[in-house]
Enzyme design. Structure first.
Site, PDB file in Angstrom:
ATOM      1  N   TYR A 150       0.823  -1.214   0.000  1.00  0.00           N
ATOM      2  CA  TYR A 150       0.000   0.000   0.000  1.00  0.00           C
ATOM      3  C   TYR A 150       0.854   1.261   0.000  1.00  0.00           C
ATOM      4  O   TYR A 150       0.488   2.277  -0.594  1.00  0.00           O
ATOM      5  CB  TYR A 150      -1.003  -0.036   1.168  1.00  0.00           C
ATOM      6  CG  TYR A 150      -2.108  -1.026   0.892  1.00  0.00           C
ATOM      7  CD1 TYR A 150      -2.086  -2.311   1.428  1.00  0.00           C
ATOM      8  CD2 TYR A 150      -3.131  -0.712  -0.003  1.00  0.00           C
ATOM      9  CE1 TYR A 150      -3.072  -3.242   1.107  1.00  0.00           C
ATOM     10  CE2 TYR A 150      -4.112  -1.630  -0.322  1.00  0.00           C
ATOM     11  CZ  TYR A 150      -4.079  -2.891   0.224  1.00  0.00           C
ATOM     12  OH  TYR A 150      -5.044  -3.807  -0.114  1.00  0.00           O
TER      13      TYR A 150
ATOM     14  N   VAL B 257      -9.848   3.104  -4.415  1.00  0.00           N
ATOM     15  CA  VAL B 257      -9.275   3.635  -3.172  1.00  0.00           C
ATOM     16  C   VAL B 257      -8.369   4.829  -3.481  1.00  0.00           C
ATOM     17  O   VAL B 257      -7.812   5.429  -2.565  1.00  0.00           O
ATOM     18  CB  VAL B 257      -8.495   2.525  -2.407  1.00  0.00           C
ATOM     19  CG1 VAL B 257      -9.453   1.428  -1.969  1.00  0.00           C
ATOM     20  CG2 VAL B 257      -7.366   1.938  -3.241  1.00  0.00           C
ATOM     21  N   ASP B 258      -8.298   5.202  -4.773  1.00  0.00           N
ATOM     22  CA  ASP B 258      -7.522   6.408  -5.122  1.00  0.00           C
ATOM     23  C   ASP B 258      -8.374   7.649  -4.832  1.00  0.00           C
ATOM     24  O   ASP B 258      -9.579   7.543  -4.570  1.00  0.00           O
ATOM     25  CB  ASP B 258      -7.076   6.353  -6.606  1.00  0.00           C
ATOM     26  CG  ASP B 258      -8.240   6.367  -7.598  1.00  0.00           C
ATOM     27  OD1 ASP B 258      -8.306   5.469  -8.460  1.00  0.00           O
ATOM     28  OD2 ASP B 258      -9.093   7.275  -7.506  1.00  0.00           O
TER      29      ASP B 258
ATOM     30  N   HIS C 291     -14.804   0.830  -0.650  1.00  0.00           N
ATOM     31  CA  HIS C 291     -13.693  -0.063  -0.315  1.00  0.00           C
ATOM     32  C   HIS C 291     -12.572   0.649   0.412  1.00  0.00           C
ATOM     33  O   HIS C 291     -11.443   0.161   0.483  1.00  0.00           O
ATOM     34  CB  HIS C 291     -13.147  -0.725  -1.587  1.00  0.00           C
ATOM     35  CG  HIS C 291     -14.093  -1.719  -2.183  1.00  0.00           C
ATOM     36  ND1 HIS C 291     -13.974  -2.160  -3.475  1.00  0.00           N
ATOM     37  CD2 HIS C 291     -15.183  -2.348  -1.676  1.00  0.00           C
ATOM     38  CE1 HIS C 291     -14.949  -3.026  -3.733  1.00  0.00           C
ATOM     39  NE2 HIS C 291     -15.704  -3.146  -2.653  1.00  0.00           N
TER      40      HIS C 291
ATOM     41  N   CYS D 156      -7.084   2.677  13.094  1.00  0.00           N
ATOM     42  CA  CYS D 156      -6.471   1.997  14.234  1.00  0.00           C
ATOM     43  C   CYS D 156      -7.096   0.610  14.403  1.00  0.00           C
ATOM     44  O   CYS D 156      -8.319   0.479  14.425  1.00  0.00           O
ATOM     45  CB  CYS D 156      -6.717   2.839  15.497  1.00  0.00           C
ATOM     46  SG  CYS D 156      -6.219   2.031  17.016  1.00  0.00           S
TER      47      CYS D 156
ATOM     48  N   SER E 108     -15.256  -4.561 -13.687  1.00  0.00           N
ATOM     49  CA  SER E 108     -15.358  -5.883 -14.338  1.00  0.00           C
ATOM     50  C   SER E 108     -16.553  -6.671 -13.827  1.00  0.00           C
ATOM     51  O   SER E 108     -16.910  -7.697 -14.379  1.00  0.00           O
ATOM     52  CB  SER E 108     -14.087  -6.689 -14.050  1.00  0.00           C
ATOM     53  OG  SER E 108     -13.965  -6.901 -12.648  1.00  0.00           O
TER      54      SER E 108
ATOM     55  N   ASN F 161     -18.002   0.799 -20.147  1.00  0.00           N
ATOM     56  CA  ASN F 161     -16.787   0.046 -19.859  1.00  0.00           C
ATOM     57  C   ASN F 161     -15.969  -0.096 -21.138  1.00  0.00           C
ATOM     58  O   ASN F 161     -16.462   0.167 -22.238  1.00  0.00           O
ATOM     59  CB  ASN F 161     -17.158  -1.337 -19.289  1.00  0.00           C
ATOM     60  CG  ASN F 161     -16.061  -1.922 -18.421  1.00  0.00           C
ATOM     61  OD1 ASN F 161     -15.540  -1.260 -17.537  1.00  0.00           O
ATOM     62  ND2 ASN F 161     -15.710  -3.166 -18.697  1.00  0.00           N
TER      63      ASN F 161
ATOM     64  N   ALA G 142     -12.998   5.202 -21.034  1.00  0.00           N
ATOM     65  CA  ALA G 142     -13.812   6.071 -20.169  1.00  0.00           C
ATOM     66  C   ALA G 142     -13.623   7.550 -20.508  1.00  0.00           C
ATOM     67  O   ALA G 142     -14.577   8.333 -20.426  1.00  0.00           O
ATOM     68  CB  ALA G 142     -13.445   5.827 -18.706  1.00  0.00           C
TER      69      ALA G 142
END
Ligand code: BV8
Length: 234
Positions: free
Chosen positions: A55, A92-93, A115, A123, A183, A207, A225
């Protein structure tokens, strides 16, 4: 002027042209790692250094990319949409966040990261959430409790996606559901089209190519896109 209640779901495909790797384009590996190793609580417990490094590298990479025309087109839509508009992203960006910061959305808009978010940590003891712009150590001290440590604020496989009640309520009341750049491989997100259809919404997939759930949509528009989303919004 657009109106009605809108739910848009996005996936990795909307960030692909910004240079953020998608998940299943390659041989099912995420930057060389099997999903089980890096995106599960068990993987984190077994090898926190590997998972934090995975990450940390994606967080650093995020600083080098920009929102693309698809992100900006959705921000333009949100700025002028009169009804409720829930933008649920599996990503998650922070590319949607940056695009909407440049073009303040209307009052009925909400962006929801189901997500989690790469630029946040939480924590392990208290669940307290904190901004996390930089790297995390394998066992990173938590400011919330001496009992826990900081982990990526990411929903791993086997963990409950965030704010599902909010998402389900929006799907139950929406007039239009649009899925962009996913997807259809991961649940519960892959099931949202059926929930929207059951509540009478019109459903559209945008898509690069037909997804695993393409047949569940009323309509499909296929291509990059950065071409398809601005055309949809105009
Ligand atoms: C849960 C964070 C229960 C990590 C992610 C068997 C059957 C069904 C379900 C399951 C099963 N076994 C297990 C499950 C459940 C599991 C699941 O669905 N597994 C799948 C793999 C079978 N789901 C879960 O575990 C979820 N939790 O079910 O909890 C529960 C209940 C009660 C209490 C506790 C728990 C949690 C899932 C979340 C996992 N975390 N991400 C990280 O990011 O590091 S998922 C991960 O996949 C990402 O979030 C990603 O967004 C998501 C979906 O992938 P996509 O976004 O669709 O990306 P992908 O690469 O797959 O596709 C990209 C698409 O874009 C392609 O179609 C491509 O054609 C297109 N594209 C490419 N370029 C472009 C483009 N489109 C347009 N333009 C372009 N230029």
């Amino acid at each position: 002027m657009p109106h009605g209640n809108l739910v848009i779901l996005t996936g990795a495909g909307i960030s692909a042209e910004s240079g953020v790797p998608t998940f299943r384009a390659s041989d099912g590996l995420w930057e060389g790692h099997r999903i089980e190793e890096v995106a599960t609580p068990e993987g984190f417990a077994a090898n926190p250094a590997l998972v934090q490094d995975f990450y940390n590298r994606r967080r650093r990479q995020l600083a080098t990319v920009q929102p693309n025309a698809a992100h900006h087109a959705l921000a333009e839509l949100a700025a002028r949409w009169e009804g409720d508009f829930l933008l649920v992203t599996q990503n998650v960006d922070d590319l949607h966040d940056r695009a909407h910061a440049l073009m303040p959305p209307g009052p009925g808009f909400e962006l929801l990261h189901m997500h989690g978010e790469l630029l946040k940590a939480h924590c392990t003891a208290t669940g307290g959430i904190i901004d996390c712009p930089g790297d995390l150590e394998p066992r990173h001290d938590s400011p919330f409790s001496s009992e826990g440590w900081l982990r990526p604020h990411i929903v791993w496989f086997g963990e409950m996606p965030l704010r599902m009640e909010r998402i389900e309520a929006a799907l139950a009341g929406c007039d239009l559901f649009v899925s962009i750049g996913t997807s259809g491989a991961v649940y519960p997100a892959a099931g949202f089209v059926q929930m929207a259809s059951l509540s009478g919404a019109r459903t559209l997939e945008v898509n690069l190519e037909p997804s695993m759930g393409a047949r569940l949509f009323d309509e499909g528009r296929y291509g990059p896109a950065t071409e398809q989303v601005p055309a949809l919004v105009d």
